[in-house]
Scaffold this motif. Structure first.
Motif, PDB file in Angstrom:
ATOM      1  N   THR A  24       0.834  -1.204   0.000  1.00 36.63           N
ATOM      2  CA  THR A  24       0.000   0.000   0.000  1.00 36.63           C
ATOM      3  C   THR A  24       0.866   1.250   0.000  1.00 36.63           C
ATOM      4  N   LEU A 185      -5.029   2.234  -7.075  1.00 37.94           N
ATOM      5  CA  LEU A 185      -6.051   1.498  -6.314  1.00 37.94           C
ATOM      6  C   LEU A 185      -6.323   0.133  -6.933  1.00 37.94           C
ATOM      7  N   ALA A 186      -6.430   0.104  -8.258  1.00 37.92           N
ATOM      8  CA  ALA A 186      -6.703  -1.158  -8.941  1.00 37.92           C
ATOM      9  C   ALA A 186      -5.576  -2.158  -8.710  1.00 37.92           C
ATOM     10  N   ASN A 187      -4.336  -1.700  -8.821  1.00 37.29           N
ATOM     11  CA  ASN A 187      -3.194  -2.567  -8.560  1.00 37.29           C
ATOM     12  C   ASN A 187      -3.229  -3.103  -7.139  1.00 37.29           C
ATOM     13  N   PHE A 188      -3.537  -2.226  -6.196  1.00 40.58           N
ATOM     14  CA  PHE A 188      -3.594  -2.656  -4.795  1.00 40.58           C
ATOM     15  C   PHE A 188      -4.657  -3.732  -4.601  1.00 40.58           C
ATOM     16  N   PHE A 189      -5.866  -3.494  -5.108  1.00 38.22           N
ATOM     17  CA  PHE A 189      -6.951  -4.457  -4.929  1.00 38.22           C
ATOM     18  C   PHE A 189      -6.586  -5.820  -5.518  1.00 38.22           C
ATOM     19  N   VAL A 190      -6.009  -5.827  -6.726  1.00 40.88           N
ATOM     20  CA  VAL A 190      -5.694  -7.097  -7.382  1.00 40.88           C
ATOM     21  C   VAL A 190      -4.576  -7.827  -6.640  1.00 40.88           C
ATOM     22  N   SER A 224     -12.017  -8.424  -3.762  1.00 42.31           N
ATOM     23  CA  SER A 224     -10.919  -7.482  -3.978  1.00 42.31           C
ATOM     24  C   SER A 224     -10.397  -7.570  -5.411  1.00 42.31           C
ATOM     25  N   ILE A 225     -10.253  -8.796  -5.926  1.00 44.77           N
ATOM     26  CA  ILE A 225      -9.773  -8.968  -7.304  1.00 44.77           C
ATOM     27  C   ILE A 225     -10.773  -8.383  -8.294  1.00 44.77           C
ATOM     28  N   GLY A 228     -10.656  -4.647  -8.201  1.00 40.80           N
ATOM     29  CA  GLY A 228      -9.477  -4.152  -8.911  1.00 40.80           C
ATOM     30  C   GLY A 228      -9.648  -4.189 -10.413  1.00 40.80           C
ATOM     31  N   PHE A 232      -9.761  -1.066 -12.993  1.00 36.70           N
ATOM     32  CA  PHE A 232      -8.863  -1.073 -14.154  1.00 36.70           C
ATOM     33  C   PHE A 232      -9.617  -0.734 -15.431  1.00 36.70           C
ATOM     34  N   SER A 255     -16.940  -8.447 -13.712  1.00 36.37           N
ATOM     35  CA  SER A 255     -16.491  -8.096 -12.357  1.00 36.37           C
ATOM     36  C   SER A 255     -17.583  -7.342 -11.612  1.00 36.37           C
TER      37      SER A 255
END
Length: 585
Positions: A24, A185-190, A224-225, A228, A232, A255
């Motif tokens: 994060t 944020l998207a990177n973090f969630f994935v 979460s995935i 993300g 994206f 999604s």
């Protein structure tokens, strides 16, 4: 689950959350560093006005795209946007288009410079949405630019974002800056979701948590995935990774459709947030099954090219609203009734549910009442999703800690129930449980029963404290010899049993060797304790002897042989005493 396993899981949890904290922080620093390092924005020309728009042959002159609305579009409608006199000093000109569910062709002075999606349209596949970069050549005020759109689905859009002329040398940096927040944020969630899947698989492998908690972890991870991937694609960040607009849009909608299903899956058994009634569980389960069936139907229609997934967006919004309103109502009811013990989780659930309802309403009001398309470069749902995921993690950690404490407490209680208080070896109850297991699992074994000699003499001559030491000494001797071969237990005041289930010991010759080692160890104990004269009678029986059908049969035979040996030892003792008296005379 042992205390050592609890400690391992605790350390694993701490390492995982520390790692996710570092990830994060990395994305925050990346975002901040990128923003601080950027120079002034590159040159751009926003082409709002002076467009001639033709819809199925109907011409609209000098249109401002910011205010123009496309009403009741049908699949196959032909839309052409034409402009000229674009004034710009940008050298490497790129026309940036944001197109939704259309095949697109761009012409410069009548010559086609870009084409996308016509094959997809003709084969009834989804054309998709996203940013299209079109290279224009030597653009000047005399040039004419024409954009031809073939609508891929009914009501594909209600407005078109104004095209922009960008500098081809800096457009990638500029778009990175514009999409930095949703991208981070998207990177973090994935990354978080994938990491959580591996944690869940590891916990399942070591059998650390029960099925309910593991299911909750998987729901958090998959949510979460999905969150993300949706960020994206919906924000346009995916344009850095792919130009497959059809696949990108499928991931976006799939999604979006899956997230309510995962929220319901998590909520179906959230007793640690608040006790869930049977009625509510049934409602949640019914909604979950209905939503799952809906997603299956949507997927089938999309794959079979009966109807693209985008056509089901309104239906999904209705289902999602029902699910979210149900969750909000349930959480508020629990708060009013004082049933919610975990206010952090309730806050996260409410934040996501309310933000979801708001975004559904914003999308539909903007599109169908005001004729505007929603821009998802930033949305309140992003922050709410982050709050929701971390509130679920806090809830799970709390649940896991409670579970581990309960397991540790039960382990202590079980150990007390199955341990002999005096000798710290297994007791009769533990031995009987082991007998049942041997019978049930058909494990080869040998039962050895021991009867300790001379306990009454020690108690009478030296007191019960010394008698306890006498018993402990023999128990320790048995443990030293047989602990690695099976279970050693005290089944009575001076009676002991050994259950041998190690295959290499289950041979008479090896067993006799173990018994000789025991005699030697007892001999050394007698040297250290001259007043003890410790000895024991024993008898043993193997599982495959004649007449042995179960452990009880083997135990009876061992018991009979032990008493035969005890009688022999008493006779030998009497003869020895008689010889001693005659010698004294």
């Amino acid at each position: 689950m042992s205390n050592r396993e609890n400690n391992k899981i605790s350390v694993l949890t701490k390492v995982f959350f520390m790692g996710m904290g570092i990830i994060t922080l990395f994305f925050v620093l990346l975002s901040t560093g990128e923003l601080l390092s950027r120079n002034a924005p590159g040159k751009r020309v926003v082409l709002n006005d002076k467009w001639d728009v033709t819809i199925n042959g109907d011409v609209h002159r000098n249109i401002d795209l910011e205010s123009f609305r496309f009403v009741d579009l049908k699949r196959g409608d032909d839309i052409r946007l034409r402009t000229k006199g674009i004034s710009t000093d940008i050298q490497a000109t790129v026309l940036l288009l944001s197109i939704k569910n259309c095949a697109v062709t761009v012409r410069q002075n009548g010559e086609t410079v870009y084409a996308y999606g016509m094959e997809l349209y003709q084969s009834r596949r989804m054309t998709g949405s996203g940013y299209h970069r079109v290279n224009l050549y030597d653009l000047n005020e005399k040039d004419t630019v024409e954009i031809e759109l073939t609508v891929g689905d009914d009501n594909a859009f209600s407005a078109i974002a104004s095209p922009e002329i960008r500098d081809g040398k800096t457009i990638s940096y500029e778009m990175t800056e514009e999409l930095l927040v949703p991208g981070a944020l998207a990177n973090f969630f994935v990354v978080f979701g994938i990491s959580l899947v591996f944690v869940a698989l590891f916990l399942a492998f070591i059998n650390a948590l029960d099925a309910v908690y593991l299911f909750k972890i998987f729901c958090i991870a998959l949510f979460s995935i999905c969150a993300g991937f949706w960020i994206f694609t919906a924000s346009g960040t995916a344009c850095f990774y792919t130009t497959n607009y059809s696949g990108k849009s499928f991931v976006e909608y799939f999604s979006l459709f899956a997230m309510p299903l995962l929220i319901l899956g998590y909520q179906m058994d959230s007793n640690l947030i608040a006790p869930v009634s049977k009625l509510r569980k049934r409602i949640y389960l019914g909604l979950w099954m209905f939503d799952a069936l809906f997603i299956i139907i949507v997927y089938f229609n999309h794959v079979m090219r009966i109807a693209n997934i985008v056509r089901f967006l309104m239906a999904d919004h209705i289902i999602s609203t029902v699910v979210l309103v149900m969750i909000v109502a349930a959480q508020i009811y629990d708060l009013i009734k004082g049933k919610s013990g975990n206010y952090i989780t309730v806050s996260g659930v409410l934040a996501l549910a309310l933000a979801g309802i708001f975004e559904v309403a914003r999308y539909n009001f903007s599109r169908y009442f005001f004729g505007k398309e929603v821009n998802y470069k930033f949305s309140i749902i992003f922050a709410a999703g982050l709050i929701f995921v971390w509130s679920l993690i806090i809830d799970h950690v709390r649940s896991a800690l409670i579970s581990m404490k309960d397991s540790a407490r039960m382990e202590i209680i079980e150990k007390m129930a199955y341990t002999d208080a005096l000798t710290a070896i297994s007791n009769r109850l533990a031995a009987e449980r082991r007998y049942k297991m041997l019978d049930a699992e058909k494990i080869p074994y040998c039962i050895i029963e021991f009867d300790l000699n001379g306990l009454k003499r020690i108690n009478d001559a030296y007191g019960h404290d010394e008698g306890d030491n006498y018993i402990r000494g023999f128990a320790n001797a048995l443990s030293n010899i047989f602990a690695d071969s099976g279970m050693v237990s005290r089944i009575g005041g001076d009676e002991f049993a050994v259950i041998v289930d190690r295959s290499e010991v289950l041979l008479p010759v090896n067993l006799e060797m173990k018994l000789r080692e025991l005699k030697e160890l007892i001999g050394r104990l007698n040297e250290w304790h001259e007043n003890w004269n410790l000895s024991a009678a024993y008898g043993y029986c193997f599982h495959n002897e004649e007449g042995v059908m179960n452990v009880n049969d083997a135990f009876k035979k061992a018991d009979e042989r032990m008493y035969e040996m005890k009688k022999g030892m008493k006779k030998a003792g009497k003869k020895k005493n008689g010889k001693k008296k005659n010698k004294d005379k």
